[in-house]
Design a protein around this motif. Structure first.
Motif, PDB file in Angstrom:
ATOM      1  N   GLU A  76       0.687  -1.108  -0.192  1.00 27.46           N
ATOM      2  CA  GLU A  76      -0.020  -0.111   0.013  1.00 27.46           C
ATOM      3  C   GLU A  76       0.864   1.021  -0.129  1.00 27.46           C
ATOM      4  N   ILE A  77       2.138   1.218  -0.073  1.00 25.42           N
ATOM      5  CA  ILE A  77       3.153   2.480   0.014  1.00 25.42           C
ATOM      6  C   ILE A  77       3.170   2.979  -1.334  1.00 25.42           C
ATOM      7  N   PRO A  78       2.414   4.330  -1.483  1.00 29.19           N
ATOM      8  CA  PRO A  78       2.479   4.861  -2.735  1.00 29.19           C
ATOM      9  C   PRO A  78       4.110   5.090  -3.126  1.00 29.19           C
ATOM     10  N   VAL A  79       4.056   4.840  -4.547  1.00 25.39           N
ATOM     11  CA  VAL A  79       5.314   4.895  -5.305  1.00 25.39           C
ATOM     12  C   VAL A  79       5.373   5.895  -6.399  1.00 25.39           C
ATOM     13  N   ILE A  80       6.035   6.847  -6.608  1.00 28.61           N
ATOM     14  CA  ILE A  80       6.290   7.912  -7.770  1.00 28.61           C
ATOM     15  C   ILE A  80       7.602   7.414  -8.426  1.00 28.61           C
ATOM     16  N   MET A  81       7.581   6.689  -9.638  1.00 27.74           N
ATOM     17  CA  MET A  81       8.715   6.565 -10.351  1.00 27.74           C
ATOM     18  C   MET A  81       9.412   7.862 -10.928  1.00 27.74           C
ATOM     19  N   LEU A  82      10.671   7.870 -10.830  1.00 27.58           N
ATOM     20  CA  LEU A  82      11.609   9.046 -11.353  1.00 27.58           C
ATOM     21  C   LEU A  82      12.468   8.340 -12.516  1.00 27.58           C
ATOM     22  N   THR A  83      12.266   8.690 -13.681  1.00 29.18           N
ATOM     23  CA  THR A  83      13.380   8.262 -14.843  1.00 29.18           C
ATOM     24  C   THR A  83      13.379   9.380 -16.025  1.00 29.18           C
ATOM     25  N   ALA A  84      14.602   8.999 -16.742  1.00 23.10           N
ATOM     26  CA  ALA A  84      14.908   9.609 -17.830  1.00 23.10           C
ATOM     27  C   ALA A  84      14.122   9.134 -19.076  1.00 23.10           C
ATOM     28  N   ARG A  85      13.552   8.153 -18.976  1.00 23.20           N
ATOM     29  CA  ARG A  85      12.666   7.499 -20.223  1.00 23.20           C
ATOM     30  C   ARG A  85      11.455   8.048 -20.458  1.00 23.20           C
ATOM     31  N   GLY A  86      11.162   8.573 -21.670  1.00 21.68           N
ATOM     32  CA  GLY A  86      10.012   9.178 -21.810  1.00 21.68           C
ATOM     33  C   GLY A  86       9.134   8.660 -22.638  1.00 21.68           C
ATOM     34  N   ASP A  89       5.623   3.257 -23.943  1.00 21.19           N
ATOM     35  CA  ASP A  89       5.536   2.061 -23.364  1.00 21.19           C
ATOM     36  C   ASP A  89       6.167   1.968 -21.939  1.00 21.19           C
ATOM     37  N   ASP A  90       7.233   2.718 -21.746  1.00 25.47           N
ATOM     38  CA  ASP A  90       8.004   2.626 -20.494  1.00 25.47           C
ATOM     39  C   ASP A  90       7.043   3.037 -19.441  1.00 25.47           C
ATOM     40  N   ARG A  91       6.233   4.325 -19.749  1.00 23.35           N
ATOM     41  CA  ARG A  91       5.283   4.990 -18.512  1.00 23.35           C
ATOM     42  C   ARG A  91       4.165   3.744 -18.525  1.00 23.35           C
ATOM     43  N   ILE A  92       3.790   3.133 -19.323  1.00 25.97           N
ATOM     44  CA  ILE A  92       2.809   2.209 -19.158  1.00 25.97           C
ATOM     45  C   ILE A  92       3.350   1.054 -18.432  1.00 25.97           C
ATOM     46  N   ARG A  93       4.391   0.823 -18.626  1.00 26.92           N
ATOM     47  CA  ARG A  93       5.124  -0.594 -17.844  1.00 26.92           C
ATOM     48  C   ARG A  93       5.076  -0.194 -16.180  1.00 26.92           C
ATOM     49  N   GLY A  94       5.806   1.221 -16.094  1.00 26.57           N
ATOM     50  CA  GLY A  94       5.721   1.514 -14.835  1.00 26.57           C
ATOM     51  C   GLY A  94       4.616   1.388 -13.728  1.00 26.57           C
ATOM     52  N   LEU A  95       3.515   2.038 -14.701  1.00 23.24           N
ATOM     53  CA  LEU A  95       1.934   1.874 -14.022  1.00 23.24           C
ATOM     54  C   LEU A  95       1.438   0.372 -13.673  1.00 23.24           C
ATOM     55  N   ASP A 101       2.404   7.030  -9.984  1.00 25.94           N
ATOM     56  CA  ASP A 101       2.698   8.096 -10.746  1.00 25.94           C
ATOM     57  C   ASP A 101       4.009   7.996 -11.367  1.00 25.94           C
ATOM     58  N   TYR A 102       4.392   8.564 -12.242  1.00 23.28           N
ATOM     59  CA  TYR A 102       5.188   8.694 -13.175  1.00 23.28           C
ATOM     60  C   TYR A 102       5.836   9.894 -13.494  1.00 23.28           C
TER      61      TYR A 102
END
Length: 240
Positions: A76-86, A89-95, A101-102
């Motif tokens: 249940e811990i919320p996670v916000i991903m930080l990345t240089a990938r834009g 497909d990568d955003r969808i994979r992270g979610l 959030d991303y």
């Protein structure tokens, strides 16, 4: 706001920048430079939100997110991903891995803070809200005012943050070390007995003669807000 944020970022300059700016916004900030340390930190003390870099040495951010979502105590811990990938497909994979959030680098600090607060409002409303209430105690984070039973309680900044921390999880016992990290921050050296001094000041300001003390001292452990406290006068103890 005293929500605890764990920053997991291996770029030292960015890590320092995030720690400094999030601290200015009122967050308690912990920092890890790799995935192994992050998993240990999460296990030792649950943060309220994790800022997680996608690319990390040892254990990747992707794998950390997967492990967090697989754990019964961490899912249940919320996670916000930080990345240089834009790429989309990568955003969808992270979610899909369970990130809340991303945010793509480079980003503005104001945007990141807004994203953090939006996620906290959705996942930790009692922390993200401007007003916290416990029995007859009301703490307003926006105006930095505290009231008990309708009267104003005048607190210093440290006592205010201390009460805010305790009110976020009534009944939870916070060790002195945990209170040091959340109230004073991890980058400041403060003697452990300082916690006792400020708890004493908080009690003095909060409690009038005859009123019940909502703060419970747990011997050899720390302090907590007493979940049995309902407000009002102290209940006399029975003789014998």
């Amino acid at each position: 706001m005293c929500a605890k944020i764990l920053v997991v970022e291996d770029e030292e300059a960015l890590s320092r920048l995030l720690s400094y700016n999030l601290g200015k916004e009122g967050f308690a900030v912990g920092v890890c430079a790799d995935g192994d340390d992050a998993l240990i930190a999460v296990d030792e003390e649950r943060p309220d939100l994790i800022l997680l870099d996608w690319m990390l040495p040892n254990v990747s951010g992707v794998e950390i997110c997967r492990q967090l979502r697989a754990g019964s105590q961490t899912r249940e811990i919320p996670v916000i991903m930080l990345t240089a990938r834009g790429e989309e497909d990568d955003r969808i994979r992270g979610l899909e891995l369970g990130a809340d959030d991303y945010v793509t680098k480079p980003f503005s600090m104001s945007e990141l803070v807004a994203r953090i607060r939006a996620v906290l409002r959705r996942t930790r409303p009692t922390i993200a809200g401007d007003v916290a209430t416990f029995a007859d105690i009301v703490l307003d984070r926006e105006t930095c005012r505290v009231r008990r039973a309708g009267r104003d309680v005048h607190l210093g900044p440290t006592e205010f943050r201390l009460l805010d921390t305790l009110m976020q999880r009534p009944g939870r016992v916070f060790s002195r070390e945990q209170l040091l990290d959340r109230v004073w921050g991890t980058d400041v050296y403060v003697e452990i007995r300082t916690v006792d001094v400020h708890v004493g000041r908080l009690r003095k300001a909060l409690n009038r003669r005859g009123e019940a003390d909502p703060i419970r001292t747990v011997r050899a452990s720390g302090y907590a807000l007493d979940e049995t406290y309902q407000g009002g006068p102290a209940v006399p103890r029975k003789a014998g």
